[in-house]
Design a protein around this motif. Structure first.
Motif, PDB file in Angstrom:
ATOM      1  N   LEU A 217       0.862  -1.374  -0.036  1.00 56.67           N
ATOM      2  CA  LEU A 217       0.015   0.182  -0.091  1.00 56.67           C
ATOM      3  C   LEU A 217       0.867   1.158   0.012  1.00 56.67           C
ATOM      4  CD1 LEU A 217      -2.628  -1.068   2.562  1.00 56.67           C
ATOM      5  CD2 LEU A 217      -3.097  -0.640   0.133  1.00 56.67           C
ATOM      6  N   LEU A 218       1.902   1.136   0.857  1.00 54.14           N
ATOM      7  CA  LEU A 218       2.637   2.357   0.836  1.00 54.14           C
ATOM      8  C   LEU A 218       3.460   2.562  -0.350  1.00 54.14           C
ATOM      9  CD1 LEU A 218       4.071   2.055   4.390  1.00 54.14           C
ATOM     10  CD2 LEU A 218       2.477   3.886   3.395  1.00 54.14           C
ATOM     11  N   LEU A 219       3.923   1.452  -0.916  1.00 54.86           N
ATOM     12  CA  LEU A 219       4.631   1.759  -2.438  1.00 54.86           C
ATOM     13  C   LEU A 219       3.535   2.188  -3.535  1.00 54.86           C
ATOM     14  CD1 LEU A 219       7.055   1.127  -4.264  1.00 54.86           C
ATOM     15  CD2 LEU A 219       6.056  -1.301  -4.615  1.00 54.86           C
TER      16      LEU A 219
ATOM     17  N   THR B 176       3.725   5.952  -3.153  1.00 54.97           N
ATOM     18  CA  THR B 176       4.950   6.282  -3.543  1.00 54.97           C
ATOM     19  C   THR B 176       5.107   6.318  -5.178  1.00 54.97           C
ATOM     20  OG1 THR B 176       6.393   5.561  -1.602  1.00 54.97           O
ATOM     21  CG2 THR B 176       7.622   5.685  -3.788  1.00 54.97           C
ATOM     22  N   LEU B 177       4.454   4.985  -5.849  1.00 55.22           N
ATOM     23  CA  LEU B 177       4.560   5.281  -7.274  1.00 55.22           C
ATOM     24  C   LEU B 177       3.512   6.091  -7.907  1.00 55.22           C
ATOM     25  CD1 LEU B 177       4.642   1.276  -7.806  1.00 55.22           C
ATOM     26  CD2 LEU B 177       6.507   2.939  -8.041  1.00 55.22           C
ATOM     27  N   GLU B 178       2.446   6.483  -6.956  1.00 54.63           N
ATOM     28  CA  GLU B 178       1.833   7.569  -7.566  1.00 54.63           C
ATOM     29  C   GLU B 178       2.230   8.954  -7.484  1.00 54.63           C
ATOM     30  OE1 GLU B 178      -2.077   9.085  -8.603  1.00 54.63           O
ATOM     31  OE2 GLU B 178      -1.554   7.022  -8.608  1.00 54.63           O
ATOM     32  N   SER B 179       3.221   9.075  -6.570  1.00 56.10           N
ATOM     33  CA  SER B 179       3.918  10.288  -6.444  1.00 56.10           C
ATOM     34  C   SER B 179       4.663  10.360  -7.803  1.00 56.10           C
ATOM     35  CB  SER B 179       4.737  10.408  -5.455  1.00 56.10           C
ATOM     36  OG  SER B 179       5.775  11.397  -5.156  1.00 56.10           O
ATOM     37  N   VAL B 180       5.276   9.277  -8.100  1.00 51.54           N
ATOM     38  CA  VAL B 180       6.402   8.994  -9.425  1.00 51.54           C
ATOM     39  C   VAL B 180       5.407   9.458 -10.560  1.00 51.54           C
ATOM     40  CG1 VAL B 180       7.765   7.718 -10.594  1.00 51.54           C
ATOM     41  CG2 VAL B 180       8.106   7.919  -8.399  1.00 51.54           C
ATOM     42  N   ALA B 181       4.299   8.874 -10.692  1.00 52.89           N
ATOM     43  CA  ALA B 181       3.506   8.983 -11.798  1.00 52.89           C
ATOM     44  C   ALA B 181       2.855  10.172 -12.038  1.00 52.89           C
ATOM     45  CB  ALA B 181       2.266   7.860 -11.726  1.00 52.89           C
TER      46      ALA B 181
ATOM     47  N   SER C  86      -2.686  21.192   4.883  1.00 55.63           N
ATOM     48  CA  SER C  86      -2.009  20.022   4.319  1.00 55.63           C
ATOM     49  C   SER C  86      -2.333  19.392   3.055  1.00 55.63           C
ATOM     50  CB  SER C  86      -1.902  18.860   5.447  1.00 55.63           C
ATOM     51  OG  SER C  86      -3.150  18.499   5.515  1.00 55.63           O
ATOM     52  N   THR C  87      -3.445  19.451   2.754  1.00 58.50           N
ATOM     53  CA  THR C  87      -4.049  18.776   1.390  1.00 58.50           C
ATOM     54  C   THR C  87      -3.556  19.592   0.328  1.00 58.50           C
ATOM     55  OG1 THR C  87      -5.929  18.009   2.456  1.00 58.50           O
ATOM     56  CG2 THR C  87      -6.083  18.303   0.173  1.00 58.50           C
ATOM     57  N   PRO C  88      -3.344  20.861   0.177  1.00 61.58           N
ATOM     58  CA  PRO C  88      -3.092  21.399  -1.016  1.00 61.58           C
ATOM     59  C   PRO C  88      -1.396  21.227  -1.006  1.00 61.58           C
ATOM     60  CG  PRO C  88      -4.294  22.917   0.129  1.00 61.58           C
ATOM     61  CD  PRO C  88      -4.188  21.989   0.907  1.00 61.58           C
ATOM     62  N   ALA C  89      -0.784  21.242   0.014  1.00 57.90           N
ATOM     63  CA  ALA C  89       0.735  20.805  -0.142  1.00 57.90           C
ATOM     64  C   ALA C  89       0.916  19.326  -0.464  1.00 57.90           C
ATOM     65  CB  ALA C  89       1.425  21.035   1.387  1.00 57.90           C
ATOM     66  N   LEU C  90       0.071  18.233   0.117  1.00 58.74           N
ATOM     67  CA  LEU C  90       0.478  17.190  -0.213  1.00 58.74           C
ATOM     68  C   LEU C  90       0.026  16.703  -1.649  1.00 58.74           C
ATOM     69  CD1 LEU C  90       1.052  14.426   0.939  1.00 58.74           C
ATOM     70  CD2 LEU C  90      -1.241  13.902   1.538  1.00 58.74           C
ATOM     71  N   HIS C  91      -1.054  17.656  -2.452  1.00 64.66           N
ATOM     72  CA  HIS C  91      -1.135  17.613  -3.737  1.00 64.66           C
ATOM     73  C   HIS C  91      -0.033  17.666  -4.755  1.00 64.66           C
ATOM     74  CE1 HIS C  91      -3.232  18.204  -7.675  1.00 64.66           C
ATOM     75  NE2 HIS C  91      -4.386  17.735  -7.100  1.00 64.66           N
ATOM     76  N   ARG C  92       0.986  18.345  -4.355  1.00 63.55           N
ATOM     77  CA  ARG C  92       2.162  18.776  -5.092  1.00 63.55           C
ATOM     78  C   ARG C  92       2.932  17.118  -5.158  1.00 63.55           C
ATOM     79  NH1 ARG C  92       1.957  23.793  -2.486  1.00 63.55           N
ATOM     80  NH2 ARG C  92       3.436  23.220  -1.031  1.00 63.55           N
ATOM     81  N   TYR C  93       2.653  16.224  -4.359  1.00 61.73           N
ATOM     82  CA  TYR C  93       3.586  15.097  -4.160  1.00 61.73           C
ATOM     83  C   TYR C  93       2.759  13.772  -4.231  1.00 61.73           C
ATOM     84  CZ  TYR C  93       6.551  18.559  -1.757  1.00 61.73           C
ATOM     85  OH  TYR C  93       6.995  19.691  -1.511  1.00 61.73           O
ATOM     86  N   THR C  94       1.534  13.684  -4.198  1.00 66.79           N
ATOM     87  CA  THR C  94       0.895  12.417  -4.596  1.00 66.79           C
ATOM     88  C   THR C  94      -0.664  12.719  -4.437  1.00 66.79           C
ATOM     89  OG1 THR C  94       0.648  10.049  -3.908  1.00 66.79           O
ATOM     90  CG2 THR C  94       0.505  11.684  -2.222  1.00 66.79           C
ATOM     91  N   ASN C  95      -1.424  11.942  -4.490  1.00 68.37           N
ATOM     92  CA  ASN C  95      -2.716  12.141  -4.612  1.00 68.37           C
ATOM     93  C   ASN C  95      -3.416  12.051  -3.207  1.00 68.37           C
ATOM     94  OD1 ASN C  95      -5.883  11.551  -4.767  1.00 68.37           O
ATOM     95  ND2 ASN C  95      -5.625  10.371  -6.388  1.00 68.37           N
ATOM     96  N   PRO C  96      -3.887  13.180  -2.526  1.00 69.70           N
ATOM     97  CA  PRO C  96      -4.348  13.254  -1.160  1.00 69.70           C
ATOM     98  C   PRO C  96      -5.343  12.235  -0.861  1.00 69.70           C
ATOM     99  CG  PRO C  96      -3.936  15.496  -2.119  1.00 69.70           C
ATOM    100  CD  PRO C  96      -3.828  14.590  -3.287  1.00 69.70           C
ATOM    101  N   GLU C  97      -6.312  12.069  -1.771  1.00 66.06           N
ATOM    102  CA  GLU C  97      -7.578  11.110  -1.601  1.00 66.06           C
ATOM    103  C   GLU C  97      -6.954   9.809  -1.452  1.00 66.06           C
ATOM    104  OE1 GLU C  97      -7.447  13.377  -4.119  1.00 66.06           O
ATOM    105  OE2 GLU C  97      -8.834  14.802  -3.121  1.00 66.06           O
ATOM    106  N   LEU C  98      -6.058   9.458  -2.231  1.00 68.24           N
ATOM    107  CA  LEU C  98      -5.421   8.060  -2.234  1.00 68.24           C
ATOM    108  C   LEU C  98      -4.645   7.922  -0.739  1.00 68.24           C
ATOM    109  CD1 LEU C  98      -4.727   5.141  -3.582  1.00 68.24           C
ATOM    110  CD2 LEU C  98      -2.609   6.252  -4.361  1.00 68.24           C
ATOM    111  N   PHE C  99      -4.205   8.998  -0.581  1.00 74.54           N
ATOM    112  CA  PHE C  99      -3.303   8.923   0.980  1.00 74.54           C
ATOM    113  C   PHE C  99      -4.143   8.723   1.954  1.00 74.54           C
ATOM    114  CE2 PHE C  99      -2.177  11.547   4.585  1.00 74.54           C
ATOM    115  CZ  PHE C  99      -1.117  10.611   5.110  1.00 74.54           C
ATOM    116  N   ASN C 100      -5.262   9.334   1.896  1.00 73.59           N
ATOM    117  CA  ASN C 100      -6.362   9.054   3.210  1.00 73.59           C
ATOM    118  C   ASN C 100      -7.094   7.764   3.033  1.00 73.59           C
ATOM    119  OD1 ASN C 100      -6.059  11.781   4.307  1.00 73.59           O
ATOM    120  ND2 ASN C 100      -7.267  12.635   2.908  1.00 73.59           N
ATOM    121  N   GLU C 101      -7.263   7.255   1.780  1.00 70.01           N
ATOM    122  CA  GLU C 101      -7.651   5.935   1.661  1.00 70.01           C
ATOM    123  C   GLU C 101      -6.769   4.634   2.189  1.00 70.01           C
ATOM    124  OE1 GLU C 101      -8.201   2.987  -1.661  1.00 70.01           O
ATOM    125  OE2 GLU C 101      -8.693   4.894  -2.457  1.00 70.01           O
TER     126      GLU C 101
END
Length: 269
Positions: free
Chosen positions: A23-25, A28-33, A242-257
């Protein structure tokens, strides 16, 4: 020219840990994508195939190792380096390239590849400023701040190094002196690259997110000075949105899920 993200996976000790790693990977891969430039390659190396993460990101290269996995925390770092070496051998024929050692639970800024390749300097870049993310609370706070040191002294996902064919290891020996080997210690990254006449430039933005308190972070779990009061410090220094900041790195909705998945329910702080 491209950026190679080298992602070693910890070998899970049980089924619950296997799912946490997967799940954590995926995060991370979402961040790369989400990179604004597509000129990159992501390579994951491990003992156990992360089925969910690779199903979501089918273009990621998977390299499976079969040697006996480590059984104690003292062996984890050597195992991580060994897997990075497997990845290096797989991609060295593509050199010259930019190589980034990326931990399987960290996140990178979406403009990372674009900046590196646009500002290409035949040396490399490093993350001087970033964030720490408390996985359980979702709070995010700046580094330096949570720790007084710059980001590259705290988190291993911090160096993007230009490698030519001769910079890769030529053998298996512990005394290997290649630039690749010299850059595997993030705390000595700038010293070792400078000694090799490669002057790395800092990314002009908060380049990465160090994710802690998720149950698989190796150095966070075993190095006392990293763990001490970090959750409290993140809470105290957290940014208000935190959500707008996190959006620059990955999908915040996926993170919360993902962080609400039952396999993370019983983690301690």
């Amino acid at each position: 020219m491209q950026v190679v993200f080298a992602i070693p996976l910890k070998c899970p000790q049980n089924e619950e840990e296997r799912l946490r790693i997967d799940l954590l990977l995926e995060l991370t891969l979402e961040s790369v994508a989400r990179q604004t430039s597509r000129d990159y390659m992501a390579v994951v190396c491990g003992h156990v195939r992360p089925e969910r993460a690779l199903a979501r990101h089918p273009n990621v290269i998977w390299l499976e190792v079969t040697y006996t996995p480590p059984t104690s925390s003292q062996e984890f770092r050597a195992d991580k380096h060994r897997k990075r070496l497997v990845i290096a051998r797989h991609v060295q024929h593509l050199a010259p390239l930019y190589y980034m050692a990326l931990d399987a639970d960290d996140l990178i800024h979406r403009k990372c590849v674009e900046h590196v390749l646009t500002k290409s300097n035949n040396a490399g870049f490093y993350v001087n400023e970033g964030y720490a993310l408390d996985f359980r609370s979702g709070f995010i706070a700046p580094i330096p701040g949570v720790w007084n040191s710059p980001f590259h002294k705290i988190c291993g996902s911090s160096g993007i190094v230009y490698l030519e064919p001769q910079d890769f290891p030529q053998g298996d020996g512990e005394n290997d002196t290649s630039l690749f080997t010299k850059t595997q210690s993030h705390t000595r990254l700038l010293d070792n690259t400078t000694k090799s006449n490669r002057i790395l430039a800092p990314l002009p933005f908060r380049g990465a997110v160090y994710v802690v308190n998720n149950g698989i972070n190796i150095s966070y779990e075993i190095i006392g000075e990293k763990r001490m009061h970090v959750v409290q410090r993140i809470t105290e220094l957290r940014i208000p949105a935190s959500t707008p900041a996190l959006h620059r790195y990955t999908n915040p909705e996926l993170f919360n899920e993902i962080r609400k998945n039952p396999v993370f329910r019983n983690l301690g702080t």
